[in-house]
Design an enzyme around this catalytic site. Structure first.
Site, PDB file in Angstrom:
ATOM      1  N   HIS A  31       0.809  -1.057   0.111  1.00  0.00           N
ATOM      2  CA  HIS A  31       0.028   0.236   0.137  1.00  0.00           C
ATOM      3  C   HIS A  31       0.846   1.213   0.048  1.00  0.00           C
ATOM      4  O   HIS A  31       0.489   2.446  -0.748  1.00  0.00           O
ATOM      5  CB  HIS A  31      -0.983   0.153   1.313  1.00  0.00           C
ATOM      6  CG  HIS A  31      -1.653   1.254   1.537  1.00  0.00           C
ATOM      7  ND1 HIS A  31      -1.546   1.833   2.550  1.00  0.00           N
ATOM      8  CD2 HIS A  31      -2.605   1.844   0.741  1.00  0.00           C
ATOM      9  CE1 HIS A  31      -2.176   3.052   2.365  1.00  0.00           C
ATOM     10  NE2 HIS A  31      -3.328   2.957   1.298  1.00  0.00           N
ATOM     11  N   GLU A  45      -3.390   7.736   8.104  1.00  0.00           N
ATOM     12  CA  GLU A  45      -4.457   7.053   7.613  1.00  0.00           C
ATOM     13  C   GLU A  45      -4.955   6.079   8.484  1.00  0.00           C
ATOM     14  O   GLU A  45      -6.058   5.677   8.652  1.00  0.00           O
ATOM     15  CB  GLU A  45      -3.884   6.881   6.197  1.00  0.00           C
ATOM     16  CG  GLU A  45      -5.177   6.229   5.399  1.00  0.00           C
ATOM     17  CD  GLU A  45      -4.624   5.645   3.997  1.00  0.00           C
ATOM     18  OE1 GLU A  45      -5.581   4.517   3.569  1.00  0.00           O
ATOM     19  OE2 GLU A  45      -3.923   5.889   3.530  1.00  0.00           O
ATOM     20  N   GLU A 104       2.278   2.218  -3.559  1.00  0.00           N
ATOM     21  CA  GLU A 104       1.298   2.571  -4.291  1.00  0.00           C
ATOM     22  C   GLU A 104       1.155   4.117  -4.010  1.00  0.00           C
ATOM     23  O   GLU A 104       1.043   5.026  -4.890  1.00  0.00           O
ATOM     24  CB  GLU A 104      -0.315   1.881  -3.695  1.00  0.00           C
ATOM     25  CG  GLU A 104      -1.535   2.473  -4.440  1.00  0.00           C
ATOM     26  CD  GLU A 104      -2.734   2.869  -3.687  1.00  0.00           C
ATOM     27  OE1 GLU A 104      -3.330   3.879  -3.500  1.00  0.00           O
ATOM     28  OE2 GLU A 104      -2.956   1.850  -3.094  1.00  0.00           O
ATOM     29  N   HIS A 105       1.326   4.577  -3.028  1.00  0.00           N
ATOM     30  CA  HIS A 105       1.293   6.176  -2.874  1.00  0.00           C
ATOM     31  C   HIS A 105       2.685   6.443  -3.284  1.00  0.00           C
ATOM     32  O   HIS A 105       2.511   7.712  -3.882  1.00  0.00           O
ATOM     33  CB  HIS A 105       1.576   6.326  -1.339  1.00  0.00           C
ATOM     34  CG  HIS A 105       0.129   6.237  -0.435  1.00  0.00           C
ATOM     35  ND1 HIS A 105      -0.305   7.225   0.026  1.00  0.00           N
ATOM     36  CD2 HIS A 105      -0.695   5.347  -0.312  1.00  0.00           C
ATOM     37  CE1 HIS A 105      -1.359   6.965   0.699  1.00  0.00           C
ATOM     38  NE2 HIS A 105      -1.715   5.704   0.527  1.00  0.00           N
TER      39      HIS A 105
END
Length: 441
Positions: free
Chosen positions: A68, A148, A71-72
């Site tokens: 993840h 997040e 992905e950022h």
């Protein structure tokens, strides 16, 4: 059955049986990149997606959250694009872009007016060829992801409860840890780990490019070759198949958390479409989920929520499109004065009734129509079609399965649904959690 319902069911099955599937083309570049092109000429738009067989399922225990986080970083700059410039270019030319990471894959997408297709492909190839993972940018983005996590999970008691339950419910697999990662391990990730992940997994042979919209194969092929054929093939990483087999045995847990209302979680380890020895198992479990929770007429809603009023809300669902085994899940919140034990017993009673007595043909027809309608609605948009193609291909399944969905559902008998409940929804495959509001000071 009511006459109007009969007519509606007949129309749905007629549409599914007689509709011509849209033209779809598949080819592969010499470097291993798979390409799927779906023609949909209803509007002058196009969706471009790049799917990678790389999700949190593939993470080692010490690198949870890495898929993840990368992905950022894919939006944070290349040799020719500064931080954030990728998305600014997309917006400048009237498009939209985003990405998502799941357990089984990571996917990136752009949506435009169709004349912008070359731009979309050039941008995707640019970050595959020339991605830069700057140390300072990585550390900054790591803080964004940790925040997040704090907002979505650590400060959300219900999400925290589900995360703890998932770790017990799917033991020994990549599904046991959260996609966003465990907080203590997430904080220790280093830029070099992201660079290594990119080199391992973001290679053409581990990817599928999906282009859907007002395009033809003749238009697309030269552009794909222009922007992607020069990418080095790389080595496709191994991805061992994971399954909860043999069954892990019944697992139970009680969680005291600052939730507002108590909750019941139940999960059964069952096959997915990729792991089932007989593919009919997938379709039988899909219909079993619909019998229990497929609208107001379904058994849980009609009997436990509105009938006996044991639950303020309850539901069931089958997650069977995975690389590893699937999960059949039931969740419920009791009405005041109803214990979690009583609610659990009531849900298990509904399962036992199905395991003993097959549903009626009328019930099967209603559930089939609901499941089929959901699929038809999802495929109505260009984005929905691209999602379906990319997901099936990335899971190692034949993308043509979507065209056979109605036929495969129709082949499932009431006895198949009964046998699925009898074989798979059993104690040795189950995990149960009672989530109880902790006492306030």
């Amino acid at each position: 059955m009511h006459k109007l319902v009969v007519i509606t069911l007949a129309l749905l099955f007629s549409v599914a049986a007689n509709a011509q599937p849209p033209a779809t083309h598949a080819f592969q570049l010499d470097n291993g990149l798979k390409v799927l092109v779906r023609e949909d000429h209803r509007a002058p738009v196009v969706t471009v997606m790049v799917w990678f067989k790389a999700g949190s399922f593939d993470e080692a225990p010490y690198e949870t959250g890495l898929a993840h986080l990368l992905e950022h970083m894919m939006f944070k700059g290349t040799e020719h694009l500064g931080p954030g410039e990728f998305s600014r270019l997309v917006a400048r030319f009237g498009g939209s872009d985003n990405a998502f990471t799941s357990y089984d894959y990571t996917a990136y997408f752009q949506q435009y007016e169709v004349s912008r297709l070359p731009l979309a492909l050039e941008l995707e190839s640019e970050r595959l060829k020339n991605l830069k993972i700057d140390d300072q940018a990585f550390k900054k983005e790591l803080q964004v992801v940790m925040e997040e996590r704090r907002q979505r999970t650590d400060d959300n008691p219900n999400a925290l409860a589900w995360e703890k339950f998932q770790a017990v419910a799917r033991p020994g697999t990549g599904y046991a840890h959260p996609v966003i990662g465990w907080s203590n391990l997430l904080a220790q990730l280093q830029p070099e780990q992201a660079r290594s992940w990119f080199k391992r997994f973001y290679v053409p042979g581990n990817a599928t490019l999906v282009i859907a919209g007002d395009v033809t194969e003749a238009q697309v092929k030269p552009l794909v070759n222009r922007f992607f054929a020069g990418l080095p093939a790389g080595d496709t990483p191994p991805r061992p198949r994971q399954a909860v087999n043999p069954p892990a045995g019944e697992r139970r847990m009680t969680l005291h958390l600052p939730v507002k209302v108590p909750a019941l979680y139940m999960m059964y380890n069952v096959p997915s479409l990729t792991t089932a020895e007989e593919k009919k198992t997938f379709y039988a479990l899909t219909l079993l989920g619909g019998v229990l929770d497929g609208g107001l007429s379904a058994r849980i809603e009609s009997r436990l929520v509105r009938g006996q009023r044991l639950a303020a809300g309850a539901g069931a669902g089958y997650d069977g499109l995975n690389r590893g085994d699937g999960a059949f899940t039931l969740t419920a919140s009791p009405n005041p004065g109803v214990s979690l034990d009583r609610l659990e017993a009531a849900l298990k009673e509904q399962i036992q009734q199905l395991a003993q007595t097959p549903p009626s043909e009328a019930e099967m027809d209603r559930v089939r129509a609901g499941v089929l309608a959901d699929q038809i609605y999802q495929r109505d948009s260009v984005m929905g079609q691209a999602m379906e193609l990319g997901m099936l291909s990335t899971l190692g399944l034949d993308w043509r399965l979507s065209e056979q969905f109605s036929e495969n559902l129709e082949a499932v008998t009431p006895e198949d649904v009964r046998d699925a409940a009898r074989r798979w929804l059993v104690a040795e495959r189950s995990a149960v959690a009672h989530v109880i509001p902790e006492e306030q000071p």
